[in-house]
Motif scaffolding. Structure first.
Motif, PDB file in Angstrom:
ATOM      1  N   GLU A  13      -1.941  -8.306  -9.504  1.00  0.00           N
ATOM      2  CA  GLU A  13      -2.237  -7.973  -8.110  1.00  0.00           C
ATOM      3  C   GLU A  13      -3.146  -6.749  -7.993  1.00  0.00           C
ATOM      4  O   GLU A  13      -4.057  -6.719  -7.166  1.00  0.00           O
ATOM      5  CB  GLU A  13      -0.944  -7.730  -7.331  1.00  0.00           C
ATOM      6  N   LYS A  14      -2.932  -5.747  -8.811  1.00  0.00           N
ATOM      7  CA  LYS A  14      -3.707  -4.506  -8.694  1.00  0.00           C
ATOM      8  C   LYS A  14      -5.195  -4.721  -8.946  1.00  0.00           C
ATOM      9  O   LYS A  14      -6.017  -3.924  -8.513  1.00  0.00           O
ATOM     10  CB  LYS A  14      -3.161  -3.426  -9.620  1.00  0.00           C
ATOM     11  N   ASN A  15      -5.558  -5.811  -9.628  1.00  0.00           N
ATOM     12  CA  ASN A  15      -6.964  -6.084  -9.910  1.00  0.00           C
ATOM     13  C   ASN A  15      -7.632  -7.014  -8.894  1.00  0.00           C
ATOM     14  O   ASN A  15      -8.825  -7.275  -9.004  1.00  0.00           O
ATOM     15  CB  ASN A  15      -7.122  -6.667 -11.313  1.00  0.00           C
ATOM     16  N   ARG A  16      -6.869  -7.515  -7.943  1.00  0.00           N
ATOM     17  CA  ARG A  16      -7.464  -8.375  -6.912  1.00  0.00           C
ATOM     18  C   ARG A  16      -8.326  -7.525  -5.985  1.00  0.00           C
ATOM     19  O   ARG A  16      -7.902  -6.468  -5.512  1.00  0.00           O
ATOM     20  CB  ARG A  16      -6.373  -9.058  -6.087  1.00  0.00           C
ATOM     21  N   THR A  18      -8.888  -7.799  -3.058  1.00  0.00           N
ATOM     22  CA  THR A  18      -8.351  -7.710  -1.696  1.00  0.00           C
ATOM     23  C   THR A  18      -7.002  -6.993  -1.654  1.00  0.00           C
ATOM     24  O   THR A  18      -6.340  -6.981  -0.620  1.00  0.00           O
ATOM     25  CB  THR A  18      -8.199  -9.120  -1.083  1.00  0.00           C
ATOM     26  N   SER A  19      -6.609  -6.381  -2.751  1.00  0.00           N
ATOM     27  CA  SER A  19      -5.314  -5.692  -2.851  1.00  0.00           C
ATOM     28  C   SER A  19      -5.337  -4.368  -2.084  1.00  0.00           C
ATOM     29  O   SER A  19      -6.392  -3.854  -1.730  1.00  0.00           O
ATOM     30  CB  SER A  19      -4.978  -5.433  -4.315  1.00  0.00           C
ATOM     31  N   ARG A  21      -4.949  -1.474  -3.193  1.00  0.00           N
ATOM     32  CA  ARG A  21      -5.727  -0.505  -3.986  1.00  0.00           C
ATOM     33  C   ARG A  21      -7.207  -0.541  -3.593  1.00  0.00           C
ATOM     34  O   ARG A  21      -7.831   0.494  -3.369  1.00  0.00           O
ATOM     35  CB  ARG A  21      -5.551  -0.845  -5.465  1.00  0.00           C
ATOM     36  N   TYR A  22      -7.764  -1.733  -3.497  1.00  0.00           N
ATOM     37  CA  TYR A  22      -9.181  -1.866  -3.137  1.00  0.00           C
ATOM     38  C   TYR A  22      -9.409  -1.639  -1.653  1.00  0.00           C
ATOM     39  O   TYR A  22     -10.448  -1.122  -1.252  1.00  0.00           O
ATOM     40  CB  TYR A  22      -9.734  -3.224  -3.581  1.00  0.00           C
ATOM     41  N   TYR A  48      -2.655 -14.879   0.086  1.00  0.00           N
ATOM     42  CA  TYR A  48      -2.267 -13.514  -0.265  1.00  0.00           C
ATOM     43  C   TYR A  48      -2.992 -12.517   0.647  1.00  0.00           C
ATOM     44  O   TYR A  48      -2.388 -11.617   1.225  1.00  0.00           O
ATOM     45  CB  TYR A  48      -2.596 -13.239  -1.737  1.00  0.00           C
ATOM     46  N   THR A  49      -4.310 -12.690   0.768  1.00  0.00           N
ATOM     47  CA  THR A  49      -5.126 -11.764   1.553  1.00  0.00           C
ATOM     48  C   THR A  49      -4.803 -11.842   3.032  1.00  0.00           C
ATOM     49  O   THR A  49      -4.675 -10.809   3.693  1.00  0.00           O
ATOM     50  CB  THR A  49      -6.623 -12.046   1.309  1.00  0.00           C
ATOM     51  N   LEU A  52      -1.476 -10.053   3.561  1.00  0.00           N
ATOM     52  CA  LEU A  52      -1.605  -8.607   3.371  1.00  0.00           C
ATOM     53  C   LEU A  52      -2.421  -7.964   4.485  1.00  0.00           C
ATOM     54  O   LEU A  52      -2.002  -6.980   5.099  1.00  0.00           O
ATOM     55  CB  LEU A  52      -2.255  -8.327   2.016  1.00  0.00           C
TER      56      LEU A  52
END
Length: 105
Positions: A13-16, A18-19, A21-22, A48-49, A52
């Motif tokens: 998830e942290k590398n998506r 659209t997370s 973090r980004y 997911y996006t 969120l």
């Protein structure tokens, strides 16, 4: 910002792109009322996006569609296709798209 066909990163998830973090990184450069757009063929990433970003305190949903190329949005306004979409347009792949408005300064 347009995020077009990113790797869904199903295991990280942290590398998506659209997370959360980004999302923080995007807001560090975006002005208030800037638009954040996603186009993908991954229903996993799209769901997911949407979940969120819809539940975010800093974004407002403008629109979303589960079938970009058959949507009135494609026909009436933001009519451009990526190279990836042009390659696979005639296949059974559905392209999903959404636009959000950033509400943070």
């Amino acid at each position: 910002i347009w995020i077009t066909h990113p790797n869904p990163q199903p295991k990280s998830e942290k590398n998506r792109l659209t997370s959360p973090r980004y999302l923080e990184k995007y807001f560090s450069v975006l002005k208030r009322d800037s638009k954040l757009n996603l186009r993908t063929d991954s229903s996993f990433l799209f769901e997911y996006t949407l979940n969120l970003w819809t539940n975010s305190q800093v974004l407002e949903t403008i629109w979303f569609t589960w079938d970009w190329h058959n949507s009135y949005l494609f026909k009436d306004s933001i009519n451009f296709s990526t190279r990836y979409e042009k390659t696979f347009h005639d296949s059974t792949i559905k392209f999903l798209s959404t636009r959000f408005l950033g509400q943070r300064n």
